[in-house]
Design a protein around this motif. Structure first.
Motif, PDB file in Angstrom:
ATOM      1  N   ALA A   1       1.283  -1.249   5.112  1.00 27.68           N
ATOM      2  CA  ALA A   1       1.285  -2.565   4.448  1.00 27.68           C
ATOM      3  C   ALA A   1       0.452  -2.684   3.220  1.00 27.68           C
ATOM      4  N   ALA A   2      -0.783  -2.169   3.426  1.00 26.76           N
ATOM      5  CA  ALA A   2      -1.966  -2.126   2.270  1.00 26.76           C
ATOM      6  C   ALA A   2      -1.387  -1.530   1.121  1.00 26.76           C
ATOM      7  N   ILE A   3      -0.722  -0.239   1.407  1.00 21.06           N
ATOM      8  CA  ILE A   3      -0.529   0.488   0.128  1.00 21.06           C
ATOM      9  C   ILE A   3       0.453  -0.236  -0.624  1.00 21.06           C
ATOM     10  N   GLN A   4       1.599  -0.605   0.144  1.00 20.14           N
ATOM     11  CA  GLN A   4       2.660  -1.492  -0.451  1.00 20.14           C
ATOM     12  C   GLN A   4       2.112  -2.766  -1.411  1.00 20.14           C
ATOM     13  N   TYR A   5       1.162  -3.473  -0.669  1.00 20.22           N
ATOM     14  CA  TYR A   5       0.835  -4.674  -1.361  1.00 20.22           C
ATOM     15  C   TYR A   5      -0.160  -4.140  -2.588  1.00 20.22           C
ATOM     16  N   ASP A   6      -0.929  -3.131  -2.395  1.00 22.03           N
ATOM     17  CA  ASP A   6      -1.769  -2.828  -3.367  1.00 22.03           C
ATOM     18  C   ASP A   6      -1.132  -2.152  -4.730  1.00 22.03           C
ATOM     19  N   LEU A   7       0.303  -1.679  -4.578  1.00 21.43           N
ATOM     20  CA  LEU A   7       1.151  -1.205  -5.542  1.00 21.43           C
ATOM     21  C   LEU A   7       1.719  -2.596  -6.088  1.00 21.43           C
ATOM     22  N   GLU A   8       1.900  -3.226  -5.468  1.00 21.10           N
ATOM     23  CA  GLU A   8       2.693  -4.489  -5.774  1.00 21.10           C
ATOM     24  C   GLU A   8       1.859  -5.222  -6.751  1.00 21.10           C
ATOM     25  N   THR A   9       0.643  -5.404  -6.419  1.00 20.37           N
ATOM     26  CA  THR A   9      -0.378  -6.102  -7.052  1.00 20.37           C
ATOM     27  C   THR A   9      -0.736  -5.470  -8.365  1.00 20.37           C
TER      28      THR A   9
END
Lengths: 157, 266
Positions: free
Chosen positions: A119-127
């Motif tokens: 989840a962190a990797i996904q949110y990181d990229l999105e942000t």
């Protein structure tokens, strides 16, 4: 023998809405100055304010900022499962970190580290992509997200 | 769907800072999927029949549906506040709430006033006990109780009162008929639905009931206000031509598709 169980909490720190560079739309102010240490201190203060010495004693040994990125203000916290509710309530009432007004939202809570990492990797990229779109075209998304991914996957309980 | 039924609306039209803040609050709310927001206008004392609804929709993302709400601050049970469905001012608002610091008014609000929401002053100590018998009447009449959390974020003392009042309310109502709203004065005081559920758990609700406080219960409040405003004695409502036509059209379409289906099966 019972295993010691943790909760992994993925959080995002956001500032208040400000007008974007183009002028029309609002975007959340990005706070640059936060570090993992600052976050840890703020959390401890918040728990002490809400639950006192007892609360602090309960979570102190298990509460840990496992990852925090300055570019996206996303962090992974670890806390013992028995007391994770205390952490969530304290996060709810936080209104500033080191003097800069902000609020903290919980993006994911889980019992295993792997789900939190994903989840962190996904949110990181999105942000990162969102920030790039909002006028920070100098942001090197590829490199930053790769670094973040490496750093996140390094975390061990 | 996400509901927040208490966003204060600036009292004077000249309040530029207030409008700017309001806009920012709506931007903040629009991040959490589709939302329904009620802009709140507060009146102290009697509601005059000649007052107009001062709330105009604010320019915001189309995902956010904006309603208007009237909160009456009432402190005297012998006073006539004009809270009945013949009062055009009351009917001009989508929601009607009452806020009081008087036990008798509170009891009357629970048992007989035609209102949707009883708003508890959460930033200070309630001057009366919440009794099961009084609150039971409100539960029977489907009147909802509101807990606003923003004051608790702003101030430590208010937080203590917020927890005190909220916990008492939850114990007495057994977690039924509660809604959460923000009463936020700036955008940083808005919390996401997930964080609100964590807050709900901390005042003694379970996950499902905490979720109902920001979704299902709020929807019921809207339904209730609809029966109060647009129906005659909560039995008959008159539908305008346009919506009647829409209903007819939908019915025809449904019939047609059903016919097509039955033909296929034949």
């Amino acid at each position: 023998m019972v295993r010691f169980k943790n909760r992994w909490v993925l959080i995002e720190i956001l500032g208040g809405p400000v007008t974007s560079k183009s002028g029309e739309e609002y975007e959340n102010h990005h706070i640059n100055s936060i570090t993992a240490g600052m976050l840890h201190n703020t959390l401890k203060d918040a728990i002490a304010a809400n639950y006192g010495e007892y609360g602090l004693g309960c979570v102190q040994s298990s509460l840990n900022v496992k990852y925090f990125s300055n570019h996206t203000n996303i962090g992974i916290l670890r806390v013992s499962r028995d007391y994770h509710q205390m952490l969530l309530v304290s996060l709810f009432f936080i209104k500033e970190i080191n003097g800069s007004p902000c609020y903290i939202t919980v993006r994911h809570i889980g019992g295993t580290i792997l789900k939190a990492q994903r989840a962190a990797i996904q949110y990181d990229l999105e942000t990162l992509l969102r920030r790039q779109q909002q006028g920070n075209s100098s942001l090197d998304v590829d490199r930053l997200s790769r670094n973040a991914k490496e750093e996140i996957m390094k975390i061990e309980s | 769907m996400f509901y927040d039924f208490n966003i204060p609306y600036p009292t004077s039209a000249a309040d530029r800072v207030g409008y700017e803040n309001l806009k920012k609050i709506l931007v903040q709310l629009s991040k959490y999927r589709r939302g329904v927001v009620a802009l709140n206008h507060t009146v102290v004392g009697k509601v005059n029949a000649s007052q107009a609804n001062p709330i105009l929709p604010v320019e915001a993302s189309p995902d956010i549906q904006q309603l208007s709400r009237l909160t009456v601050v009432a402190d005297d049970v012998t006073h006539n506040y004009g809270l009945h469905s013949n009062n055009p001012t009351v009917n001009a608002f989508d929601l009607l709430a009452i806020r009081t610091s008087n036990e008798k008014v509170f009891a009357a609000a629970c048992s007989s006033y035609e209102i949707d929401i009883i708003s508890l002053e959460c930033s200070s100590r309630l001057p009366f006990f919440l009794k099961g018998s009084t609150l039971g009447q409100a539960l029977d009449r489907e009147v909802y109780f509101e807990i606003s959390y923003a004051a608790g974020i702003r101030d430590q003392n208010a937080r203590r009162h917020l927890y005190n009042n909220a916990k008492r309310l939850v114990t007495v109502t057994k977690g039924k008929n509660i809604i959460f709203s923000s009463e936020a004065l700036n955008a940083l005081e808005i919390r996401s639905p997930h964080d609100l559920i964590a807050f709900g758990v901390s005042i003694g609700l379970n996950q499902a009931k905490a979720k109902d406080c920001i979704t299902e219960n709020c929807r019921r409040v809207l339904k209730r206000s609809e029966t109060r405003r647009v129906t005659h004695k909560a039995v008959i409502s008159v539908v305008s031509d346009k919506s009647a036509e829409a209903v007819k059209k939908r019915k025809n379409e449904a019939d047609n598709s059903q016919n097509a289906k039955s033909r296929k099966t034949q």
